[in-house]
Design a protein around this motif. Sequence first.
Motif, short mmCIF file in Angstrom:
data_model
loop_
_atom_site.label_atom_id
_atom_site.label_comp_id
_atom_site.label_asym_id
_atom_site.label_seq_id
_atom_site.Cartn_x
_atom_site.Cartn_y
_atom_site.Cartn_z
N HIS A 1 5.87 9.63 2.83
CA HIS A 1 7.19 10.20 2.59
C HIS A 1 7.91 10.47 3.91
O HIS A 1 9.15 10.50 3.97
CB HIS A 1 7.05 11.49 1.78
CG HIS A 1 8.28 11.84 1.00
ND1 HIS A 1 9.31 12.57 1.53
CD2 HIS A 1 8.66 11.52 -0.27
CE1 HIS A 1 10.27 12.72 0.63
NE2 HIS A 1 9.91 12.08 -0.47
N ALA A 2 7.13 10.65 5.00
CA ALA A 2 7.72 10.91 6.31
C ALA A 2 8.54 9.73 6.81
O ALA A 2 9.41 9.88 7.67
CB ALA A 2 6.63 11.25 7.32
N THR A 3 8.27 8.53 6.26
CA THR A 3 9.02 7.34 6.66
C THR A 3 10.50 7.50 6.37
O THR A 3 11.36 7.10 7.16
CB THR A 3 8.49 6.09 5.94
OG1 THR A 3 7.09 5.97 6.18
CG2 THR A 3 9.19 4.84 6.41
N ALA A 4 10.81 8.10 5.23
CA ALA A 4 12.22 8.30 4.86
C ALA A 4 12.91 9.26 5.84
O ALA A 4 14.08 9.05 6.21
CB ALA A 4 12.31 8.85 3.44
N LEU B 1 23.31 5.48 4.24
CA LEU B 1 22.11 6.28 4.51
C LEU B 1 22.46 7.74 4.72
O LEU B 1 21.73 8.64 4.29
CB LEU B 1 21.39 5.75 5.75
CG LEU B 1 20.49 4.54 5.58
CD1 LEU B 1 20.05 4.02 6.94
CD2 LEU B 1 19.26 4.89 4.74
N ALA B 2 23.56 8.00 5.43
CA ALA B 2 23.96 9.37 5.74
C ALA B 2 24.25 10.18 4.48
O ALA B 2 24.10 11.41 4.48
CB ALA B 2 25.18 9.35 6.65
N VAL C 1 16.59 12.46 1.41
CA VAL C 1 15.32 11.88 1.84
C VAL C 1 14.60 11.24 0.66
O VAL C 1 14.03 10.14 0.78
CB VAL C 1 14.43 12.95 2.51
CG1 VAL C 1 13.03 12.40 2.78
CG2 VAL C 1 15.06 13.43 3.81
N ASP C 2 14.62 11.90 -0.49
CA ASP C 2 13.96 11.36 -1.68
C ASP C 2 14.62 10.05 -2.14
O ASP C 2 13.93 9.12 -2.56
CB ASP C 2 14.00 12.38 -2.83
CG ASP C 2 13.06 13.55 -2.58
OD1 ASP C 2 12.12 13.38 -1.79
OD2 ASP C 2 13.27 14.61 -3.18
N GLU C 3 15.94 9.99 -2.05
CA GLU C 3 16.65 8.78 -2.45
C GLU C 3 16.32 7.61 -1.52
O GLU C 3 16.16 6.47 -1.96
CB GLU C 3 18.15 9.04 -2.47
CG GLU C 3 18.60 9.92 -3.63
CD GLU C 3 20.07 10.32 -3.53
OE1 GLU C 3 20.67 10.59 -4.59
OE2 GLU C 3 20.61 10.37 -2.40
N ILE C 4 16.23 7.91 -0.22
CA ILE C 4 15.86 6.87 0.75
C ILE C 4 14.44 6.38 0.47
O ILE C 4 14.17 5.18 0.47
CB ILE C 4 15.96 7.41 2.19
CG1 ILE C 4 17.40 7.73 2.54
CG2 ILE C 4 15.38 6.40 3.19
CD1 ILE C 4 17.58 8.43 3.88
N TYR C 5 13.54 7.32 0.21
CA TYR C 5 12.14 6.98 -0.06
C TYR C 5 12.03 6.09 -1.30
O TYR C 5 11.32 5.07 -1.29
CB TYR C 5 11.32 8.25 -0.25
CG TYR C 5 9.86 7.99 -0.50
CD1 TYR C 5 9.00 7.65 0.54
CD2 TYR C 5 9.32 8.09 -1.79
CE1 TYR C 5 7.66 7.41 0.32
CE2 TYR C 5 7.98 7.84 -2.02
CZ TYR C 5 7.15 7.51 -0.96
OH TYR C 5 5.82 7.25 -1.19
N SER D 1 0.83 -1.20 0.00
CA SER D 1 0.00 0.00 0.00
C SER D 1 0.87 1.27 0.00
O SER D 1 2.09 1.20 -0.10
CB SER D 1 -0.92 0.01 1.22
OG SER D 1 -1.69 -1.17 1.29
N HIS D 2 0.21 2.39 0.16
CA HIS D 2 0.88 3.68 0.18
C HIS D 2 1.88 3.76 1.32
O HIS D 2 1.61 3.33 2.45
CB HIS D 2 -0.16 4.79 0.33
CG HIS D 2 0.42 6.15 0.56
ND1 HIS D 2 0.91 6.93 -0.46
CD2 HIS D 2 0.61 6.86 1.72
CE1 HIS D 2 1.36 8.07 0.04
NE2 HIS D 2 1.19 8.05 1.36
N ILE D 3 3.07 4.31 1.05
CA ILE D 3 4.09 4.54 2.07
C ILE D 3 4.29 6.04 2.20
O ILE D 3 4.57 6.73 1.21
CB ILE D 3 5.41 3.85 1.71
CG1 ILE D 3 5.21 2.33 1.66
CG2 ILE D 3 6.51 4.21 2.71
CD1 ILE D 3 6.42 1.57 1.17
#
Length: 454
Positions: free
Chosen positions: A167-170, A217-218, A222-226, A163-165
């Motif tokens: 963007h705040a998760t990233a 990760l560092a 944020v967009d790349e992590i998402y 389902s939808h994830i």
Amino acid sequence: MLESADKKNNAVEEDKSVKADKKDKSVKKTKKVQKYNRLRHKFWFCIGRPLVYLFLKIFANFKRKKADLKKGQPYLILGNHTSELDPLMVICSVPGVVHALASDHLFKHAIFDKFVRYIAEPIPIVRAQMDLASIKEALQAKKDGGSILIFPEANCCFNAKTSHISHATAKLIRQFKIPVAIFNTKGGYLTHPRWANSWRRGKTTCELVKVIEADELAKMSVDEIYDAIGEALDFNDMEYQREQMVYYHGHDLLDGVERALYHCPKCYRLNTLKSDGDYIGCTECGYRVKMNHYGFFEGDGVIFDSIDKWDDWQRERAVELVTDGHYDKSGKTPILISRADKLIKSKRAHPNRIMAEGTFALYCDRIEFVGDKAYERNAEGELECIGPKTYVWKFSEVSKMSCISKNKLQIAVGEKEYYEIHSNHTYRSSYAYMVYFYCLKRYAQGKPLDYFGM
């Protein structure tokens, strides 16, 4: 002499006050911070993990694939969410103690709450809110050396697909500053669908699909992590079944499916579907199909051969009805209505309190609960019936709506207040309420109709 005695007494009192203040400060300093990764948890994970694996092996034919993760290293573990078995399958596949973020409704039963906290200390989270308290607890658990298990969809799916994830998760992932391990659970949807009343035994697995190290990760935005977690978590259990074609042993394979399927694909009517064993049919036009032991629909005139395709059409149909104005815009006639419901005032990880019994309805601009019987606490703190009362929440007041369990709804009003709608009609589709709520609200706000609550 009297003045001297008074001064002496005052000095004694001041000295006592200073000592008391110092004692209070020392108490605050020595106050223990909750430690999650206790020896007790390590012990119970050591004992319990083989038992959980045996349970999954017997009932779900679980094939364990131990993940190649570093022992002693805490991970932020992410997984897709196709069934209630997912947390157990992931925990059986990773080393060490794992603290899972779990829906707070699981903690509302006193005995279960104490038992599960003693064994594994999961972290309760309110689905209908941005639960900052849960995030703080998760960060503390990570600090104490435990791994954290999160299902970014925040809800178990109804249709076999990720389902939808948010963007705040990233953004949340960056706060943990530990490696991320991403898993796919497979076969869980057809073993125990969220909407179903029965189990079926086929084959389930849990596979590690991606690890992102902390230093990597560092360097990521944020967009790349998402994008990375979205790609790794993207999974459709029905498409996987088309490849595997596993035979699922069970009975009453469609009992309860109208919790997930609420639009007839033949006559287009809403809430006219009824399940009967391995069948589902429309009470208005007579459309009827059967689910076979591979999880697909069969019969004369099959329009959609799987639940994921049927649900895709349902969502498209909801968007059409809303954008084309096929509903009462005056707000006099409800789009969805169900009776024999209960309005519950809810509090994070605390027992619920009933507010009213009556009828729940969704209109074009509001949610309304007409209580035939409303309850309030009297001076002695006891609940008493105060007669009929109507509760109304405009869409502008409702910040979020979420499905709980099979047919309950959780509604967030503002930032800190939330309610639950429980139904005695156990086959009612709370999923339909959520889909139409988001379609109607987003349409009124001029937003794209591409989010349905999950």
